[in-house]
Design an enzyme around this catalytic site. Structure first.
Site, PDB file in Angstrom:
ATOM      1  N   LEU A  79      42.456  41.966  29.785  1.00 20.90           N
ATOM      2  CA  LEU A  79      42.502  40.629  30.389  1.00 20.90           C
ATOM      3  C   LEU A  79      43.029  40.704  31.813  1.00 20.90           C
ATOM      4  O   LEU A  79      44.062  41.339  32.057  1.00 20.90           O
ATOM      5  CB  LEU A  79      43.431  39.727  29.568  1.00 20.90           C
ATOM      6  CG  LEU A  79      43.234  39.746  28.054  1.00 20.90           C
ATOM      7  CD1 LEU A  79      44.302  38.905  27.371  1.00 20.90           C
ATOM      8  CD2 LEU A  79      41.841  39.242  27.705  1.00 20.90           C
TER       9      LEU A  79
ATOM     10  N   LEU B  61      34.649  46.120  44.493  1.00 18.04           N
ATOM     11  CA  LEU B  61      34.290  46.838  45.714  1.00 18.04           C
ATOM     12  C   LEU B  61      34.815  46.111  46.940  1.00 18.04           C
ATOM     13  O   LEU B  61      34.370  46.376  48.045  1.00 18.04           O
ATOM     14  CB  LEU B  61      32.765  46.980  45.820  1.00 18.04           C
ATOM     15  CG  LEU B  61      32.101  47.995  44.899  1.00 18.04           C
ATOM     16  CD1 LEU B  61      30.608  48.079  45.185  1.00 18.04           C
ATOM     17  CD2 LEU B  61      32.725  49.383  45.051  1.00 18.04           C
TER      18      LEU B  61
ATOM     19  N   ASP C  44      58.591  34.518  20.316  1.00 18.60           N
ATOM     20  CA  ASP C  44      59.173  34.982  21.567  1.00 18.60           C
ATOM     21  C   ASP C  44      60.687  35.017  21.397  1.00 18.60           C
ATOM     22  O   ASP C  44      61.233  34.378  20.495  1.00 18.60           O
ATOM     23  CB  ASP C  44      58.774  34.070  22.743  1.00 18.60           C
ATOM     24  CG  ASP C  44      58.877  34.818  24.066  1.00 18.60           C
ATOM     25  OD1 ASP C  44      57.871  35.404  24.492  1.00 18.60           O
ATOM     26  OD2 ASP C  44      59.981  34.858  24.656  1.00 18.60           O
TER      27      ASP C  44
ATOM     28  N   GLY D 210      40.845  45.639  50.766  1.00 20.80           N
ATOM     29  CA  GLY D 210      41.977  44.732  50.931  1.00 20.80           C
ATOM     30  C   GLY D 210      43.208  45.465  51.395  1.00 20.80           C
ATOM     31  O   GLY D 210      43.118  46.601  51.870  1.00 20.80           O
TER      32      GLY D 210
ATOM     33  N   ARG E 252      54.537  40.363  41.360  1.00 17.85           N
ATOM     34  CA  ARG E 252      54.924  41.733  41.007  1.00 17.85           C
ATOM     35  C   ARG E 252      54.042  42.753  41.705  1.00 17.85           C
ATOM     36  O   ARG E 252      52.830  42.676  41.658  1.00 17.85           O
ATOM     37  CB  ARG E 252      54.847  41.933  39.481  1.00 17.85           C
ATOM     38  CG  ARG E 252      56.016  41.316  38.763  1.00 17.85           C
ATOM     39  CD  ARG E 252      55.872  41.448  37.271  1.00 17.85           C
ATOM     40  NE  ARG E 252      54.804  40.595  36.744  1.00 17.85           N
ATOM     41  CZ  ARG E 252      54.410  40.598  35.483  1.00 17.85           C
ATOM     42  NH1 ARG E 252      54.970  41.421  34.629  1.00 17.85           N
ATOM     43  NH2 ARG E 252      53.449  39.785  35.088  1.00 17.85           N
TER      44      ARG E 252
ATOM     45  N   CYS F  61      49.868  45.641  36.525  1.00 16.57           N
ATOM     46  CA  CYS F  61      49.178  46.585  35.638  1.00 16.57           C
ATOM     47  C   CYS F  61      48.732  47.864  36.339  1.00 16.57           C
ATOM     48  O   CYS F  61      49.126  48.961  35.933  1.00 16.57           O
ATOM     49  CB  CYS F  61      47.977  45.901  35.004  1.00 16.57           C
ATOM     50  SG  CYS F  61      48.426  44.398  34.148  1.00 16.57           S
TER      51      CYS F  61
ATOM     52  N   LYS G  15      42.549  52.316  27.611  1.00 10.56           N
ATOM     53  CA  LYS G  15      43.210  51.338  28.482  1.00 10.56           C
ATOM     54  C   LYS G  15      43.623  51.973  29.808  1.00 10.56           C
ATOM     55  O   LYS G  15      43.352  51.441  30.887  1.00 10.56           O
ATOM     56  CB  LYS G  15      44.427  50.747  27.758  1.00 10.56           C
ATOM     57  CG  LYS G  15      45.265  49.805  28.598  1.00 10.56           C
ATOM     58  CD  LYS G  15      44.439  48.629  29.064  1.00 10.56           C
ATOM     59  CE  LYS G  15      45.147  47.828  30.125  1.00 10.56           C
ATOM     60  NZ  LYS G  15      45.769  46.639  29.653  1.00 10.56           N
TER      61      LYS G  15
HETATM   62  C1  UGA Z   1      43.969  44.528  35.592  1.00  8.37           C
HETATM   63  C2  UGA Z   1      42.592  44.851  34.974  1.00  8.37           C
HETATM   64  O1  UGA Z   1      41.552  44.368  35.829  1.00  8.37           O
HETATM   65  C3  UGA Z   1      42.450  44.194  33.599  1.00  8.37           C
HETATM   66  O2  UGA Z   1      41.220  44.582  33.005  1.00  8.37           O
HETATM   67  C4  UGA Z   1      43.602  44.667  32.707  1.00  8.37           C
HETATM   68  O3  UGA Z   1      43.561  44.079  31.426  1.00  8.37           O
HETATM   69  C5  UGA Z   1      44.911  44.273  33.373  1.00  8.37           C
HETATM   70  O4  UGA Z   1      44.986  44.914  34.672  1.00  8.37           O
HETATM   71  C6  UGA Z   1      46.032  44.768  32.474  1.00  8.37           C
HETATM   72  O5  UGA Z   1      46.226  45.981  32.353  1.00  8.37           O
HETATM   73  O6  UGA Z   1      46.654  43.947  31.776  1.00  8.37           O
HETATM   74  P1  UGA Z   1      45.010  42.410  36.886  1.00  8.37           P
HETATM   75  O7  UGA Z   1      46.237  43.250  37.089  1.00  8.37           O
HETATM   76  O8  UGA Z   1      45.170  41.007  36.414  1.00  8.37           O
HETATM   77  O9  UGA Z   1      44.011  43.119  35.819  1.00  8.37           O
HETATM   78  O10 UGA Z   1      44.288  42.358  38.304  1.00  8.37           O
HETATM   79  P2  UGA Z   1      42.872  42.783  38.879  1.00  8.37           P
HETATM   80  O11 UGA Z   1      41.993  41.612  38.937  1.00  8.37           O
HETATM   81  O12 UGA Z   1      42.376  44.005  38.227  1.00  8.37           O
HETATM   82  O13 UGA Z   1      43.310  43.148  40.389  1.00  8.37           O
HETATM   83  C7  UGA Z   1      44.181  44.254  40.641  1.00  8.37           C
HETATM   84  C8  UGA Z   1      44.393  44.452  42.112  1.00  8.37           C
HETATM   85  O14 UGA Z   1      43.199  44.911  42.730  1.00  8.37           O
HETATM   86  C9  UGA Z   1      44.783  43.183  42.869  1.00  8.37           C
HETATM   87  O15 UGA Z   1      45.795  43.488  43.809  1.00  8.37           O
HETATM   88  C10 UGA Z   1      43.488  42.763  43.543  1.00  8.37           C
HETATM   89  O16 UGA Z   1      43.671  42.006  44.714  1.00  8.37           O
HETATM   90  C11 UGA Z   1      42.886  44.114  43.850  1.00  8.37           C
HETATM   91  N1  UGA Z   1      41.411  44.065  44.036  1.00  8.37           N
HETATM   92  C12 UGA Z   1      40.606  43.754  42.995  1.00  8.37           C
HETATM   93  C13 UGA Z   1      40.863  44.382  45.275  1.00  8.37           C
HETATM   94  O17 UGA Z   1      41.603  44.695  46.239  1.00  8.37           O
HETATM   95  N2  UGA Z   1      39.506  44.356  45.425  1.00  8.37           N
HETATM   96  C14 UGA Z   1      38.677  44.047  44.397  1.00  8.37           C
HETATM   97  O18 UGA Z   1      37.424  44.085  44.605  1.00  8.37           O
HETATM   98  C15 UGA Z   1      39.219  43.736  43.156  1.00  8.37           C
END
Ligand code: UGA
Length: 432
Positions: free
Chosen positions: A151, A248, A33, A251, A326, A258, A202
């Site tokens: 991830l 599904l 790092d 929210g 973020r 991401c 991706k």
């Molecule tokens: C996302 C992807 O899910 C990962 O597979 C990917 O590796 C990652 O981006 C990345 O590109 O590094 P992450 O950003 O940690 O992961 O978050 P998620 O769990 O995907 O949630 C994203 C957003 O969707 C959040 O604001 C969450 O609250 C929202 N969400 C998720 C909903 O509103 N409803 C759901 O049913 C699921």
């Protein structure tokens, strides 16, 4: 399995998870790092990211002598057989991914990489970056492989060790196979392909997830207008295996580091080749509109105006289980509420008192009941499990008003009703 000598450049949640998990699989890993404090902390086994299981894996790797942290990529790569690039690729001007960090690491290590080693890109980068890295390296003996990560923040270790799939792309088949072999013990389906396809996987995955969520949020709005119940609608469609139950949950809109970045980057990439990605534009627009729609719902629940109205907010992070703010939809909603004159107090289990940029919008306290004190209403914005088990009778006694707007359909409306509170969800009929 051969234990490989691996360098991981970048110790954010992706780099650190990659390094610690590969060490746990038996490989010898050096993580680099650019931040000396971070390197010192990690070398002492102190992990400051909120990732379940990560501290334990780092401690285990350090104790076993399979994991090491060093300052600067050049120190990490000297003896490496495989070099993982896990540096940030933030949103640059116009929405395209900013590759400054990737390029600067390439120029730093180009002449130091051992002959025949493989450079693996894990950062989310535009299609064509592996080829560009190959040109920048200008080392015909070194193959570049794209190996995107999937991830989720807050469950990165679990996701790494239990992957749905491994994707590896390169024009050098043998290098791709060497990288795929690193994950062999995980027993996941492996897609071996060319680098542009791996890079596009991706974006295609994250943008599909964003699209699924915008669709669900639109169905939630339609459910409200048509007198349907979105929880039953999503359950009903989710049993169709072609659709699936995951992702599904309606929210306040999707956010984080991401999905917003990657949807904009893919629009940019499409524009650059004269492809108008209408579906993805609509996905982003629907998400922006969702935040406004949530504010309208809160305003209506508070009697038509938010000017001078005291509101308590439960949650500020972009999802539960992380301290990441973020592009948080919760914060975006808070800002819109503030613009309409609401006075905001918030509690989030992952957010400390003073966070620059947040405290201008909302007073952050360290107790959920404090948030309720004297407020006209409560708004749940992030689905932390502990919010479900609050003492709702106590909350009701502290609140001045009666209404709870649950933007994640996370609470039990009956529990609230029994406490004398009114529940307003998303895509569901009100419960008074
Ligand atoms: C996302 C992807 O899910 C990962 O597979 C990917 O590796 C990652 O981006 C990345 O590109 O590094 P992450 O950003 O940690 O992961 O978050 P998620 O769990 O995907 O949630 C994203 C957003 O969707 C959040 O604001 C969450 O609250 C929202 N969400 C998720 C909903 O509103 N409803 C759901 O049913 C699921």
């Amino acid at each position: 399995m051969f234990a490989r000598r691996i360098a991981v450049v970048g110790s954010g949640y992706v780099g650190l998870t990659t390094g610690a998990c590969l060490a746990s699989l038996g490989h010898r890993v050096i993580c680099a790092d650019v931040d000396p404090d971070k390197v010192d902390r990690l070398s002492a086994g102190r992990v400051s990211i909120l990732e379940p299981g990560l501290s334990e894996l780092v401690a285990e790797g350090l104790a076993a002598g399979r994991l090491e942290f060093v300052l600067g990529a050049s120190k990490a790569v000297l003896d490496a057989e495989v070099v993982f690039m896990c540096v940030p690729t933030p949103m640059g001007v116009g929405g395209a991914a900013d590759l400054v960090a990737v390029e600067s690491v390439i120029s730093e290590v180009r002449d130091l990489l051992p002959a025949g080693c493989v450079v693996v890109n894990k950062s989310t980068v535009p299609v064509g970056t592996a080829e560009r890295m190959h040109q920048l390296l200008n080392r015909p003996d070194i193959a570049v492989v794209s190996n995107p990560e999937f991830l989720r923040e807050g469950s990165a270790v679990h996701d790494f060790l239990n992957p749905d799939r491994i994707v590896v792309g390169s024009s050098a088949q043998d290098a791709a196979e060497r990288v795929a072999a690193l994950y062999a013990r995980l027993g996941a389906p492996t897609v071996l392909t060319d680098a542009p396809s791996a890079e596009l996987v991706k974006y295609a995955a994250n943008c599909f997830l964003a699209m699924k969520l915008s669709y669900v949020n639109a169905i939630a709005e339609l459910s409200e207008r048509l007198g349907a119940n979105v929880a039953d609608v999503t359950e009903g469609i989710g049993y169709d295996r072609r659709i699936g139950q995951a992702f599904l949950q309606p929210g306040p809109g999707w956010g984080g580091s991401c999905l917003p970045k990657d949807t904009h980057a893919l629009i940019q990439a499409a524009d650059a080749v004269d492809f108008d990605f209408m579906l993805l534009r609509a996905t982003i627009d629907t998400n922006t509109r969702q935040r406004q729609r949530i504010v309208t719902k809160i305003r209506e629940a508070c009697g038509g105006s938010l000017d001078g109205v005291r509101l308590g907010l439960l949650g500020l992070t972009f999802k539960a289980g992380t301290d990441d703010l973020r592009d948080s939809p919760a914060l975006a909603v808070a800002e819109l509420l503030r613009e309409e004159g609401a006075e905001l107090t918030a509690y989030d289990p992952g957010v400390a008192h003073a966070v620059p940029g947040v405290t201008d919008t909302v007073r952050v306290v360290d107790d959920a009941y404090e948030v309720a004190k004297g407020a006209a209403g409560l708004v749940l914005l992030t689905e932390w499990p502990e919010f479900r088990t609050l003492d709702w009778a106590r909350v009701a006694s502290l609140l001045e008003g009666r209404v709870v707007v649950d933007t994640r359909n996370h609470l039990d409306p009956d529990v609230l009703r029994r406490a004398g509170l009114s529940w307003r969800g998303v895509g569901m009929q009100p419960v008074d």
